[in-house]
Design a protein around this motif. Sequence first.
Motif, PDB file in Angstrom:
ATOM      1  N   VAL A  36       6.364   3.666   5.831  1.00 50.06           N
ATOM      2  CA  VAL A  36       7.773   3.936   5.566  1.00 50.06           C
ATOM      3  C   VAL A  36       8.655   2.860   6.157  1.00 50.06           C
ATOM      4  O   VAL A  36       9.569   2.346   5.500  1.00 50.06           O
ATOM      5  N   GLU A  37       8.398   2.498   7.395  1.00 49.60           N
ATOM      6  CA  GLU A  37       9.218   1.481   8.062  1.00 49.60           C
ATOM      7  C   GLU A  37       9.128   0.141   7.344  1.00 49.60           C
ATOM      8  O   GLU A  37      10.139  -0.541   7.130  1.00 49.60           O
ATOM      9  N   ASN A  38       7.922  -0.248   6.965  1.00 49.55           N
ATOM     10  CA  ASN A  38       7.750  -1.521   6.263  1.00 49.55           C
ATOM     11  C   ASN A  38       8.389  -1.495   4.880  1.00 49.55           C
ATOM     12  O   ASN A  38       8.987  -2.493   4.448  1.00 49.55           O
ATOM     13  N   MET A  39       8.290  -0.372   4.182  1.00 45.43           N
ATOM     14  CA  MET A  39       8.903  -0.259   2.865  1.00 45.43           C
ATOM     15  C   MET A  39      10.426  -0.359   2.969  1.00 45.43           C
ATOM     16  O   MET A  39      11.073  -1.041   2.167  1.00 45.43           O
ATOM     17  N   ALA A  40      10.991   0.314   3.959  1.00 44.92           N
ATOM     18  CA  ALA A  40      12.439   0.279   4.138  1.00 44.92           C
ATOM     19  C   ALA A  40      12.914  -1.129   4.484  1.00 44.92           C
ATOM     20  O   ALA A  40      13.924  -1.612   3.954  1.00 44.92           O
ATOM     21  N   ASP A  41      12.194  -1.795   5.391  1.00 45.39           N
ATOM     22  CA  ASP A  41      12.573  -3.160   5.779  1.00 45.39           C
ATOM     23  C   ASP A  41      12.506  -4.097   4.573  1.00 45.39           C
ATOM     24  O   ASP A  41      13.365  -4.974   4.407  1.00 45.39           O
ATOM     25  N   TRP A  42      11.485  -3.906   3.729  1.00 44.23           N
ATOM     26  CA  TRP A  42      11.351  -4.770   2.553  1.00 44.23           C
ATOM     27  C   TRP A  42      12.508  -4.557   1.588  1.00 44.23           C
ATOM     28  O   TRP A  42      13.060  -5.515   1.045  1.00 44.23           O
ATOM     29  N   VAL A  43      12.857  -3.276   1.369  1.00 45.41           N
ATOM     30  CA  VAL A  43      13.948  -2.974   0.440  1.00 45.41           C
ATOM     31  C   VAL A  43      15.260  -3.555   0.941  1.00 45.41           C
ATOM     32  O   VAL A  43      16.021  -4.178   0.195  1.00 45.41           O
ATOM     33  N   LEU A 103       0.819  -1.206   0.000  1.00 48.58           N
ATOM     34  CA  LEU A 103       0.000   0.000   0.000  1.00 48.58           C
ATOM     35  C   LEU A 103       0.860   1.267   0.000  1.00 48.58           C
ATOM     36  O   LEU A 103       0.495   2.277  -0.603  1.00 48.58           O
ATOM     37  N   GLY A 104       2.004   1.214   0.676  1.00 45.25           N
ATOM     38  CA  GLY A 104       2.899   2.372   0.686  1.00 45.25           C
ATOM     39  C   GLY A 104       3.419   2.687  -0.706  1.00 45.25           C
ATOM     40  O   GLY A 104       3.383   3.843  -1.150  1.00 45.25           O
ATOM     41  N   PHE A 105       3.904   1.661  -1.402  1.00 40.26           N
ATOM     42  CA  PHE A 105       4.379   1.872  -2.769  1.00 40.26           C
ATOM     43  C   PHE A 105       3.231   2.290  -3.690  1.00 40.26           C
ATOM     44  O   PHE A 105       3.417   3.124  -4.589  1.00 40.26           O
ATOM     45  N   ALA A 106       2.056   1.715  -3.468  1.00 37.89           N
ATOM     46  CA  ALA A 106       0.897   2.063  -4.292  1.00 37.89           C
ATOM     47  C   ALA A 106       0.493   3.521  -4.079  1.00 37.89           C
ATOM     48  O   ALA A 106       0.128   4.224  -5.029  1.00 37.89           O
ATOM     49  N   MET A 107       0.566   3.985  -2.830  1.00 38.55           N
ATOM     50  CA  MET A 107       0.209   5.378  -2.531  1.00 38.55           C
ATOM     51  C   MET A 107       1.161   6.343  -3.226  1.00 38.55           C
ATOM     52  O   MET A 107       0.732   7.328  -3.840  1.00 38.55           O
ATOM     53  N   ILE A 108       2.448   6.049  -3.158  1.00 39.50           N
ATOM     54  CA  ILE A 108       3.434   6.917  -3.796  1.00 39.50           C
ATOM     55  C   ILE A 108       3.264   6.903  -5.309  1.00 39.50           C
ATOM     56  O   ILE A 108       3.297   7.952  -5.970  1.00 39.50           O
ATOM     57  N   ALA A 109       3.064   5.708  -5.878  1.00 36.92           N
ATOM     58  CA  ALA A 109       2.899   5.598  -7.321  1.00 36.92           C
ATOM     59  C   ALA A 109       1.645   6.342  -7.785  1.00 36.92           C
ATOM     60  O   ALA A 109       1.663   7.040  -8.812  1.00 36.92           O
TER      61      ALA A 109
END
Length: 484
Positions: A364-371, A5-11
């Motif tokens: 943000v935290e989840n996106m960073a951990d995934w990357v 959802l974080g990446f989807a929101m930014i996109a």
Amino acid sequence: MLTILGFAMIATFLVLIMTKKMSPIAALVLIPALFCVAVGQGAQLGDYVIEGVGNLAPTAAMLMFAIVYFGVMIDVGLFDPIVRGILKFCRADPMRIVVGTAVLAAIVSLDGDGSTTFMITVSAMYPLYKRLKMSLVVMTGVAATANGVMNTLPWGGPTARAATALKLDASEIFVPMIPALAMGLLAVFVLAYVLGLRERKRLGMLTLDEALAREPEQETVSTGAGSTRGTGGTGGEDRLRKDASASGGGTGTGTDADPDPDPEDEADDDGFQGLDPNRSTLRPKLYWFNAGLTAALLTAMIMELMPIPVLFLLGAALALTVNFPHMPDQRARIAAHADNVLNVSGMVFAAAVFTGVLTGTGMVENMADWVVGAVPDAMGPHMAIVTGLLSLPLTYFMSNDGFYFGVLPVLAEAGAAHGVSPLEIARASLAGQALHMSSPLVPAVYVLVGMAKVEFGDHTRFTVKWAILTSLVVLAAGVLFGIM
């Protein structure tokens, strides 16, 4: 789920503003609000927004008073000699003007503040681009990329954050990076040269007398935040509107243009304030006072004698009082710059909604951990290069605070497990700053596009590819020189 959802929101946000389906302010507010509800945290939306606004309030205050201050300095003629000097040096050659934009932005960036850099650069260069009908997105793209490279100065922010997060000395990070950063700055100058040649081919060359004699085209400027239409069109071409209007004393209210304007009328054209020698707001007898006040203000800012918002608040009040001692004149100057103030401050507070939701929901935290988790173990010995590559998207999609205090320590720990020193990781993390300065989460970029009257989507489409290239040059130079 939060990662997706974080990446989807930014996109979604980027697509909507780049295709001009929504204004940046509306997208910065409505998109995160919808996604906050989608993740089941709609009840906490108010708390997230208030926290985001609280974090960005000092920045908004700084921008408001900085715009008033530099607006007054433009009105009284502080930058007129710079404009005239650059025009004479550039000889009305588009190539020289674009290179001059890069050089000016790099020099002014020495103060460490992006907003100040953009206000001074646009104030000096905007009249030249308008007079010669050059592409305004070229100006904003070159200025933003040059400032991004210079933003790595120890007092600029990112280097200090990296040093603090990894408990290192800022000079140990920055000094060895100078050769790589010099290559990045050289890349910006080469880019400016190439873009300038393209503008020269499109527009041709004029003599100085021809450029000064060319009749300026005026544009319609409406009141209200976000109502000023950008003139940096798609494809890098500057499609000037021929709907002539006078500025109505600087308030932004359009009126029918006089077909044969006198110098006083022409002085009100916001596009040519820096070149018109007859406008009523000039204060030649106070030139050295204003120059000294500006130098003192920038010195105090670099030395961190007081918080930047307080410095600009005091500076704006003093500049208005000394240059325009009569209350009606002060009100007129404030009203003349009200559009810029409202547009920029409104954009900052709208960005507070975006960052508040992105941080508060844990996206943000989840996106960073995934990357970080997606990095293969085999890349461990090359974690410095991995950090440099990750710094491009991560510093674009999140704040410097989020990247340097949240992600960088994790990357440094992963690098240490494979024998990569924290210093190498810290230096590599600076590579993405050229791109970071055009991020929609950086308040200064709204000063840049607002003063230049360029649509944010046009600026993004034009600038991102060149900023990525510049960041990769910095990273490659760092590897080549053995810095990381």
